[in-house]
Design an enzyme around this catalytic site. Structure first.
Site, PDB file in Angstrom:
ATOM      1  N   ARG A 226      11.498  12.720   0.688  1.00 56.31           N
ATOM      2  CA  ARG A 226      11.520  11.348   1.218  1.00 56.31           C
ATOM      3  C   ARG A 226      11.654  11.357   2.739  1.00 56.31           C
ATOM      4  O   ARG A 226      11.016  10.564   3.443  1.00 56.31           O
ATOM      5  CB  ARG A 226      12.681  10.560   0.593  1.00 56.31           C
ATOM      6  CG  ARG A 226      12.462  10.169  -0.857  1.00 56.31           C
ATOM      7  CD  ARG A 226      13.475   9.153  -1.324  1.00 56.31           C
ATOM      8  NE  ARG A 226      14.758   9.733  -1.674  1.00 56.31           N
ATOM      9  CZ  ARG A 226      15.139  10.043  -2.910  1.00 56.31           C
ATOM     10  NH1 ARG A 226      14.316   9.856  -3.926  1.00 56.31           N
ATOM     11  NH2 ARG A 226      16.344  10.527  -3.154  1.00 56.31           N
ATOM     12  N   PHE A 242       4.207   4.734  -8.652  1.00 59.60           N
ATOM     13  CA  PHE A 242       5.288   5.168  -9.540  1.00 59.60           C
ATOM     14  C   PHE A 242       6.612   5.132  -8.760  1.00 59.60           C
ATOM     15  O   PHE A 242       7.378   6.094  -8.747  1.00 59.60           O
ATOM     16  CB  PHE A 242       5.041   6.580 -10.073  1.00 59.60           C
ATOM     17  CG  PHE A 242       3.684   6.803 -10.673  1.00 59.60           C
ATOM     18  CD1 PHE A 242       3.405   6.435 -11.977  1.00 59.60           C
ATOM     19  CD2 PHE A 242       2.673   7.390  -9.929  1.00 59.60           C
ATOM     20  CE1 PHE A 242       2.152   6.649 -12.532  1.00 59.60           C
ATOM     21  CE2 PHE A 242       1.419   7.612 -10.469  1.00 59.60           C
ATOM     22  CZ  PHE A 242       1.151   7.240 -11.775  1.00 59.60           C
ATOM     23  N   ASP A 264       4.834  -0.054  -9.538  1.00 61.07           N
ATOM     24  CA  ASP A 264       5.382   0.520 -10.763  1.00 61.07           C
ATOM     25  C   ASP A 264       5.060  -0.436 -11.913  1.00 61.07           C
ATOM     26  O   ASP A 264       4.989  -1.658 -11.713  1.00 61.07           O
ATOM     27  CB  ASP A 264       6.891   0.729 -10.658  1.00 61.07           C
ATOM     28  CG  ASP A 264       7.403   1.784 -11.629  1.00 61.07           C
ATOM     29  OD1 ASP A 264       7.736   2.897 -11.179  1.00 61.07           O
ATOM     30  OD2 ASP A 264       7.465   1.500 -12.849  1.00 61.07           O
ATOM     31  N   SER A 265       4.885   0.115 -13.103  1.00 59.27           N
ATOM     32  CA  SER A 265       4.588  -0.724 -14.267  1.00 59.27           C
ATOM     33  C   SER A 265       5.835  -1.390 -14.832  1.00 59.27           C
ATOM     34  O   SER A 265       5.739  -2.291 -15.657  1.00 59.27           O
ATOM     35  CB  SER A 265       3.917   0.107 -15.362  1.00 59.27           C
ATOM     36  OG  SER A 265       4.784   1.148 -15.786  1.00 59.27           O
ATOM     37  N   ALA A 295      -0.217   2.107 -12.589  1.00 60.94           N
ATOM     38  CA  ALA A 295      -0.650   2.787 -11.368  1.00 60.94           C
ATOM     39  C   ALA A 295      -2.109   3.234 -11.449  1.00 60.94           C
ATOM     40  O   ALA A 295      -2.853   3.115 -10.466  1.00 60.94           O
ATOM     41  CB  ALA A 295       0.256   3.979 -11.091  1.00 60.94           C
ATOM     42  N   ASP A 313       4.159  10.000  -7.224  1.00 63.73           N
ATOM     43  CA  ASP A 313       5.310  10.692  -7.808  1.00 63.73           C
ATOM     44  C   ASP A 313       5.499  10.224  -9.246  1.00 63.73           C
ATOM     45  O   ASP A 313       6.469   9.532  -9.569  1.00 63.73           O
ATOM     46  CB  ASP A 313       6.566  10.411  -6.975  1.00 63.73           C
ATOM     47  CG  ASP A 313       7.772  11.205  -7.464  1.00 63.73           C
ATOM     48  OD1 ASP A 313       7.579  12.249  -8.113  1.00 63.73           O
ATOM     49  OD2 ASP A 313       8.909  10.760  -7.208  1.00 63.73           O
ATOM     50  N   CYS A 353       6.821  16.737 -11.490  1.00 64.92           N
ATOM     51  CA  CYS A 353       8.173  17.138 -11.882  1.00 64.92           C
ATOM     52  C   CYS A 353       8.178  17.726 -13.289  1.00 64.92           C
ATOM     53  O   CYS A 353       9.238  17.872 -13.908  1.00 64.92           O
ATOM     54  CB  CYS A 353       9.130  15.952 -11.797  1.00 64.92           C
ATOM     55  SG  CYS A 353       8.744  14.600 -12.919  1.00 64.92           S
TER      56      CYS A 353
END
Length: 409
Positions: A226, A242, A264-265, A295, A313, A353
């Site tokens: 970040r 995201f 974001d959803s 997204a 992300d 991730c």
């Protein structure tokens, strides 16, 4: 103290001699007595020589070794020593910077990162004076009170700049390996009590949600990435896809981005993002826009060249190797769209991730996406997890976060 023993098949001790902390079920020849999930056991080679002591589990990873000595007792003093060593590392790295000590205070960090800190199956995150303890094995679940008491002592004895803990919260209902184990866990405070209040991360404010949030309540592992976004964001039009709770968005706004769109959803994620924007920049920040939408759909439909800094992300596309192919397809698709739609001279931060996806596999997926776009793309940075998520050099499986910073011409 003598623990039940399990004896390995011939030549199955080689990984332990190389200090890898896992013993797989297929390596075991026999047990001295029946053992249950969470039991402490001593591992012997095929000739009966002690190799180490750890927690037994009934899955494919049969033992997670805490010690490579057959003589060490795993008790409160053992845990206290490991916790003290973990805290020393974070202090040496300069992560503990209370408010008032500098212009970029930071009181949020991971204290224990499983195998990386010699405590397989355990995660402890610190949010100011709250510790959130998370067990990923039955052994750590059963030792939770001993660990909490040792942790409280460590922070009481540490002195400046470390403050004593006011609460230690247990959050393992969703992280233990089997349904039966998860039914035994009950989230709640083990010691003390605290309320979720704003914490500091590099001079910015966030509110962790250890009661209902993902992981332990905040994504600490992206802190350094970040900060790198902030170095590129000044004057940019930014898309944070995201976004979850908006971490990257806050850093971009703080660095002087022209505009940041958080995507974001989840409506809950957007609510949390807007809380963080308000906390740092006021209720009506004209440079920020929230977008609640899928997204993939948003990227497909957005105009060419709308953004000159894009952050991808996504949540883990692959929890295990069985769905690896689908995960790699997902990474290729999302990166391919972003590279095609990015403005000339733009920057893309892209991450995985998924522990099941290796660095090489992720990089190949991004390469394939870039090649299909027909655009010239260069790698500026190769990213990973931060210093408080250390990787045991003998346990490469601990490296789960991968990232690339791309320059799209």
């Amino acid at each position: 103290m003598h623990y039940p023993t399990l004896r390995l098949l011939p030549r199955k001790e080689e990984s332990i001699l190389r200090l890898h902390p896992w013993v797989f079920s297929g390596a075991i020849a026999s047990y001295s007595e029946p053992v249950t999930d969470g039991s402490l056991v001593t591992v012997l080679d095929s000739k009966g020589k002690p190799l180490g002591t750890g927690h037994f589990g009934g899955g494919s990873i049969a033992v997670r070794l805490l010690s490579f000595s057959g003589e060490e007792i795993i008790d409160r003093e053992f845990y206290k020593a490991r916790l003290q060593a973990a805290l020393r590392l974070r202090l040496d790295c300069g992560l503990v910077r209370p408010d008032g000590s500098c212009d970029r205070p930071n009181d949020t960090y991971r204290l224990v990162h499983g195998e990386g800190d010699g405590l397989p199956g355990l995660v402890i995150d610190i949010y100011d004076r709250t510790a959130v303890l998370q067990a990923h094995s039955m052994g750590m679940h059963e030792a939770r009170m001993m660990i909490a008491e040792a942790l409280q002592e460590v922070y009481e004895e540490a002195g400046d700049p470390v403050a004593p803990l006011a609460g230690i919260y247990y959050k393992s209902e969703s992280t233990l390996p089997t349904r039966d184990m998860r039914e035994l866990a009950s989230d709640g405070f083990l010691l003390g009590h605290t309320e979720a209040t704003p914490i500091w991360e590099n001079g910015l404010r966030f509110i962790p949600d250890w009661l209902k949030g993902q992981k332990t309540g905040f994504f600490i592992d992206q802190r350094e990435n970040r900060e790198l976004v902030g170095q590129y964001a000044q004057g940019c039009t930014v898309l944070n896809a995201f976004c979850y709770t908006g971490g990257f968005s806050i850093y971009a706004l703080g660095a002087g981005a022209k505009r940041v769109d958080s995507l974001d959803s989840s409506s809950k994620a957007m609510y949390l993002t807007e809380r963080h924007v308000a906390l740092n920049f006021g209720e009506d920040c004209p440079r920020h826009r929230s977008v609640t939408e899928d997204a993939f759909d948003y990227l497909e439909q957005m105009p060419q060249g709308q953004y000159d800094l894009i952050i991808l992300d996504p949540p883990a596309f692959a929890k295990h190797r069985k769905v690896l192919r689908n995960a790699l397809m997902g990474y290729r698709k999302i990166n391919g769209i972003a590279i095609k739609k990015a403005a000339p001279g733009s920057i893309i931060f892209t991450f995985s991730c998924s522990q099941a996806v290796s660095k090489e596999e992720f990089r190949l997926a991004v390469f394939t996406a870039a090649a299909s776009s027909g655009r010239r793309v260069r790698i500026l940075h190769q990213l990973t997890q931060p210093v408080d998520h250390p990787i045991n050099i003998y346990h490469p499986e601990g490296e789960y976060l991968k990232g690339l910073v791309l320059y799209v011409e």
